[in-house]
Design a protein around this motif. Structure first.
Motif, PDB file in Angstrom:
ATOM      1  N   SER A 150       0.831  -1.207   0.000  1.00 26.87           N
ATOM      2  CA  SER A 150       0.000   0.000   0.000  1.00 26.87           C
ATOM      3  C   SER A 150       0.864   1.254   0.000  1.00 26.87           C
ATOM      4  CB  SER A 150      -0.932  -0.019   1.215  1.00 26.87           C
ATOM      5  OG  SER A 150      -1.740  -1.176   1.220  1.00 26.87           O
ATOM      6  N   PHE A 151       1.941   1.246   0.787  1.00 29.31           N
ATOM      7  CA  PHE A 151       2.867   2.375   0.759  1.00 29.31           C
ATOM      8  C   PHE A 151       3.523   2.508  -0.618  1.00 29.31           C
ATOM      9  CE2 PHE A 151       3.094   2.186   5.523  1.00 29.31           C
ATOM     10  CZ  PHE A 151       2.743   3.508   5.733  1.00 29.31           C
ATOM     11  N   GLN A 152       3.872   1.373  -1.207  1.00 23.99           N
ATOM     12  CA  GLN A 152       4.532   1.393  -2.508  1.00 23.99           C
ATOM     13  C   GLN A 152       3.630   1.988  -3.578  1.00 23.99           C
ATOM     14  OE1 GLN A 152       6.390  -2.330  -3.473  1.00 23.99           O
ATOM     15  NE2 GLN A 152       6.604  -1.835  -5.646  1.00 23.99           N
ATOM     16  N   HIS A 153       2.338   1.759  -3.471  1.00 21.78           N
ATOM     17  CA  HIS A 153       1.387   2.267  -4.470  1.00 21.78           C
ATOM     18  C   HIS A 153       0.866   3.661  -4.143  1.00 21.78           C
ATOM     19  CE1 HIS A 153       1.326  -1.877  -5.935  1.00 21.78           C
ATOM     20  NE2 HIS A 153       0.675  -1.448  -6.996  1.00 21.78           N
ATOM     21  N   LEU A 154       1.219   4.190  -2.974  1.00 20.61           N
ATOM     22  CA  LEU A 154       0.664   5.475  -2.563  1.00 20.61           C
ATOM     23  C   LEU A 154       0.978   6.611  -3.537  1.00 20.61           C
ATOM     24  CD1 LEU A 154      -0.890   7.184  -0.507  1.00 20.61           C
ATOM     25  CD2 LEU A 154       1.235   7.425   0.800  1.00 20.61           C
ATOM     26  N   PRO A 155       2.222   6.810  -3.982  1.00 24.65           N
ATOM     27  CA  PRO A 155       2.479   7.922  -4.918  1.00 24.65           C
ATOM     28  C   PRO A 155       1.647   7.830  -6.192  1.00 24.65           C
ATOM     29  CG  PRO A 155       4.534   7.107  -4.012  1.00 24.65           C
ATOM     30  CD  PRO A 155       3.473   6.136  -3.596  1.00 24.65           C
ATOM     31  N   GLU A 156       1.549   6.608  -6.750  1.00 22.04           N
ATOM     32  CA  GLU A 156       0.753   6.429  -7.965  1.00 22.04           C
ATOM     33  C   GLU A 156      -0.718   6.711  -7.693  1.00 22.04           C
ATOM     34  OE1 GLU A 156      -0.416   2.907 -11.197  1.00 22.04           O
ATOM     35  OE2 GLU A 156       0.908   2.484  -9.486  1.00 22.04           O
ATOM     36  N   TYR A 157      -1.206   6.217  -6.561  1.00 20.81           N
ATOM     37  CA  TYR A 157      -2.608   6.449  -6.205  1.00 20.81           C
ATOM     38  C   TYR A 157      -2.889   7.946  -6.098  1.00 20.81           C
ATOM     39  CZ  TYR A 157      -6.842   6.726  -3.376  1.00 20.81           C
ATOM     40  OH  TYR A 157      -8.094   7.057  -2.907  1.00 20.81           O
ATOM     41  N   LEU A 158      -2.014   8.690  -5.436  1.00 20.97           N
ATOM     42  CA  LEU A 158      -2.225  10.124  -5.259  1.00 20.97           C
ATOM     43  C   LEU A 158      -2.152  10.873  -6.588  1.00 20.97           C
ATOM     44  CD1 LEU A 158      -0.242  10.728  -1.940  1.00 20.97           C
ATOM     45  CD2 LEU A 158      -2.723  10.576  -2.245  1.00 20.97           C
ATOM     46  N   GLY A 346       6.523  13.056  16.987  1.00 18.97           N
ATOM     47  CA  GLY A 346       7.570  12.078  16.721  1.00 18.97           C
ATOM     48  C   GLY A 346       7.182  11.121  15.607  1.00 18.97           C
ATOM     49  N   TRP A 347       8.200  10.464  15.030  1.00 25.24           N
ATOM     50  CA  TRP A 347       7.943   9.561  13.899  1.00 25.24           C
ATOM     51  C   TRP A 347       7.018   8.398  14.257  1.00 25.24           C
ATOM     52  CZ3 TRP A 347       9.050   4.453  14.150  1.00 25.24           C
ATOM     53  CH2 TRP A 347      10.054   4.028  15.027  1.00 25.24           C
ATOM     54  N   PRO A 348       7.003   7.857  15.506  1.00 26.87           N
ATOM     55  CA  PRO A 348       6.027   6.802  15.778  1.00 26.87           C
ATOM     56  C   PRO A 348       4.586   7.272  15.591  1.00 26.87           C
ATOM     57  CG  PRO A 348       7.739   6.784  17.458  1.00 26.87           C
ATOM     58  CD  PRO A 348       7.920   8.048  16.657  1.00 26.87           C
ATOM     59  N   ASP A 353       0.017   7.542  11.670  1.00 26.52           N
ATOM     60  CA  ASP A 353      -0.968   8.315  10.919  1.00 26.52           C
ATOM     61  C   ASP A 353      -0.966   7.887   9.455  1.00 26.52           C
ATOM     62  OD1 ASP A 353      -2.855  10.591  10.583  1.00 26.52           O
ATOM     63  OD2 ASP A 353      -1.216  11.413   9.379  1.00 26.52           O
ATOM     64  N   HIS A 354       0.212   7.615   8.909  1.00 28.96           N
ATOM     65  CA  HIS A 354       0.300   7.172   7.518  1.00 28.96           C
ATOM     66  C   HIS A 354      -0.162   5.732   7.341  1.00 28.96           C
ATOM     67  CE1 HIS A 354       2.297  10.892   6.582  1.00 28.96           C
ATOM     68  NE2 HIS A 354       2.397  10.534   5.322  1.00 28.96           N
ATOM     69  N   VAL A 355       0.059   4.896   8.346  1.00 22.13           N
ATOM     70  CA  VAL A 355      -0.472   3.535   8.275  1.00 22.13           C
ATOM     71  C   VAL A 355      -1.990   3.576   8.162  1.00 22.13           C
ATOM     72  CG1 VAL A 355      -0.811   1.389   9.565  1.00 22.13           C
ATOM     73  CG2 VAL A 355       1.454   2.423   9.464  1.00 22.13           C
ATOM     74  N   MET A 356      -2.620   4.442   8.961  1.00 18.19           N
ATOM     75  CA  MET A 356      -4.068   4.560   8.896  1.00 18.19           C
ATOM     76  C   MET A 356      -4.517   5.155   7.563  1.00 18.19           C
ATOM     77  SD  MET A 356      -4.478   3.118  11.660  1.00 18.19           S
ATOM     78  CE  MET A 356      -6.238   2.975  11.401  1.00 18.19           C
ATOM     79  N   LEU A 357      -3.693   6.043   7.012  1.00 20.66           N
ATOM     80  CA  LEU A 357      -4.004   6.637   5.706  1.00 20.66           C
ATOM     81  C   LEU A 357      -4.039   5.568   4.619  1.00 20.66           C
ATOM     82  CD1 LEU A 357      -4.256   9.222   3.831  1.00 20.66           C
ATOM     83  CD2 LEU A 357      -1.766   9.072   3.615  1.00 20.66           C
ATOM     84  N   ILE A 358      -3.013   4.711   4.580  1.00 21.42           N
ATOM     85  CA  ILE A 358      -2.929   3.751   3.475  1.00 21.42           C
ATOM     86  C   ILE A 358      -3.839   2.543   3.671  1.00 21.42           C
ATOM     87  CG2 ILE A 358      -0.647   4.462   2.701  1.00 21.42           C
ATOM     88  CD1 ILE A 358      -0.577   1.279   4.439  1.00 21.42           C
ATOM     89  N   LEU A 359      -4.142   2.189   4.927  1.00 21.45           N
ATOM     90  CA  LEU A 359      -4.981   1.015   5.153  1.00 21.45           C
ATOM     91  C   LEU A 359      -6.472   1.335   5.120  1.00 21.45           C
ATOM     92  CD1 LEU A 359      -3.139  -0.978   7.973  1.00 21.45           C
ATOM     93  CD2 LEU A 359      -3.098  -1.378   5.504  1.00 21.45           C
ATOM     94  N   ALA A 360      -6.840   2.491   5.660  1.00 20.39           N
ATOM     95  CA  ALA A 360      -8.284   2.744   5.824  1.00 20.39           C
ATOM     96  C   ALA A 360      -8.714   4.156   5.467  1.00 20.39           C
ATOM     97  CB  ALA A 360      -8.693   2.431   7.257  1.00 20.39           C
TER      98      ALA A 360
END
Length: 404
Positions: A150-158, A346-348, A353-360
């Protein structure tokens, strides 16, 4: 590009101070040391090195960890103990090419996943031992196989959506990556191996991190025990959507003299999977939190990492099901969530926040955002409790009696 020596000197000085705090077991010192260490690397690292690290060092580390799990390399390392094991011996145990094993082990050692004892000989570390345990091992499986695409496809999706914020739980980066129109959680339900991996990993995700029931975090005695009135209800706390009851076990373990009953609520599939031994800690009830809360006038209703899985509208619906069950001026709403700080998150926190963005296609929320949701559902914020440098906070709210 030249680094600024003064910035490095400042961080080195701060590291000394944080190091002293760490030795004194000061809360938050470990996290501060980690943050400063990352700051130091960012100031010393050349742009070319940053690209190397992002472009191939970290991806190779993740891929090699995934392969090592398939080959049970971490198990073999743990079994070998301090003596270690050679690449040749690992090749024999795994039936893999010796040169391939050697190259994998070299990189894992370079990335501090394992220890290189001598030429072609490797031993375990705290991290590699953890990756031999199902709950941590399954974290690699879930994140590499499910989240990473999902992270790998994020730039293309956007690009394809003209950089609109993803808001659809059935048409987001996850669906684009996995070629499905199911929500991420529905997809997991239909993919049992990854559902099991996800559930196992969730039991490890918070391991070692401060919990709201720890001393110095949320004042359990002052806010829950004091004022508990069994005439209103004999229930102290209802854990809504509480999974298999990890929080309730920890609450009872760290506060063994609690009055009243503890109630666990979750889907029937989860409740039916519980073992009988859990009955001595809490009562388990099947419940859909989008329906009316059946337990009335409990001292507290607790939701751990529930709201961050849902859209704003759904969050309001969940909260509104609780309000009629709560006794104004007595019952407390406890929301155990990440609260994004207004600056220097912080990065955690930002990565979750990005995990939630790409998953749901949803997000972690700021205090202002949470206050807005609470108000819409008929609650008012009392206080947000955050442990020093902790990732999750405990949001305490109560029924807003000014709203009829």
């Amino acid at each position: 590009m030249a680094q600024d020596p003064s910035q490095v000197d400042t961080i080195l000085s701060q590291l000394q101070t944080a190091g002293a705090s760490y030795k004194a077991n000061t809360p938050g010192a470990r996290e501060k040391l980690m943050s400063l260490s990352y700051d130091l690397i960012s100031k010393l690292e050349l742009p070319s090195e940053s690209i190397m690290r992002m472009g191939w060092a970290e991806p190779a580390k993740a891929a090699n960890c995934r392969t090592a799990i398939d080959l049970k390399i971490f198990d073999h390392l743990k079994e070998s103990g301090e003596a270690g094991i050679t690449a040749k011996e690992l090749a024999l145990k795994t039936s893999a090419d010796e040169n391939l094993i050697l190259r994998i082990m070299r990189h894992l050692a370079a990335m501090n996943v394992i220890n290189e004892k001598s030429e072609n000989t490797y031993s375990n570390t705290t991290l590699s031992d953890a990756l031999s345990e199902p709950r941590y091992r399954d974290g690699i499986l879930f994140l590499y196989d499910v989240a990473r695409p999902s992270f790998q496809h994020l730039p293309e999706y956007l690009r394809n959506t003209n950089y609109a914020l993803p808001t659809s739980v059935t048409d987001g980066p996850f669906q684009a990556a996995h070629k499905t129109d199911l929500t991420a959680f529905a997809w997991l339900d239909k993919t049992p191996p990854y559902l099991q991996a996800f559930n196992n990993y969730m039991s490890a995700y918070r391991s070692g991190k401060p919990s709201w029931v720890d001393p110095g975090f949320y004042p359990v005695s002052e806010r829950l025990v004091e004022g508990f009135n069994p005439e209103y209800s004999d229930v102290l706390l209802v854990d809504v959507g509480g999974g298999k009851g990890h929080d309730l076990h920890e609450l009872r373990e760290k506060h063994p003299q609690l009055p009243g009953k503890l109630i666990l609520q979750d889907r029937e599939a989860v409740i039916s999977s519980l073992s009988e031994k859990d009955g001595g800690v809490f009562e388990a009830l099947s419940h859909d939190f989008f329906t009316a809360q059946p337990v009335k006038h409990a001292r507290a209703y607790h939701l751990h990492s529930i709201l961050h899985n849902w859209s704003d509208d759904d969050c309001v619906k969940i909260l509104r099901q609780l309000r009629p069950a709560m006794k104004p001026g007595y019952s407390r709403l406890l929301i155990n969530e990440i609260v994004v700080p207004p600056q220097k998150a912080g990065w955690p926190i930002t990565s979750m926040d990005h995990v939630m963005l790409i998953l749901a296609a949803i997000q972690e929320r700021t205090e202002a955002h949470l206050v807005e949701l609470l108000k819409k559902a008929g609650f008012r914020l009392v206080k947000i409790y955050t442990y020093e440098s902790g990732q999750e906070s405990l949001v305490e709210a109560e029924v807003d009696e000014s709203q009829s």
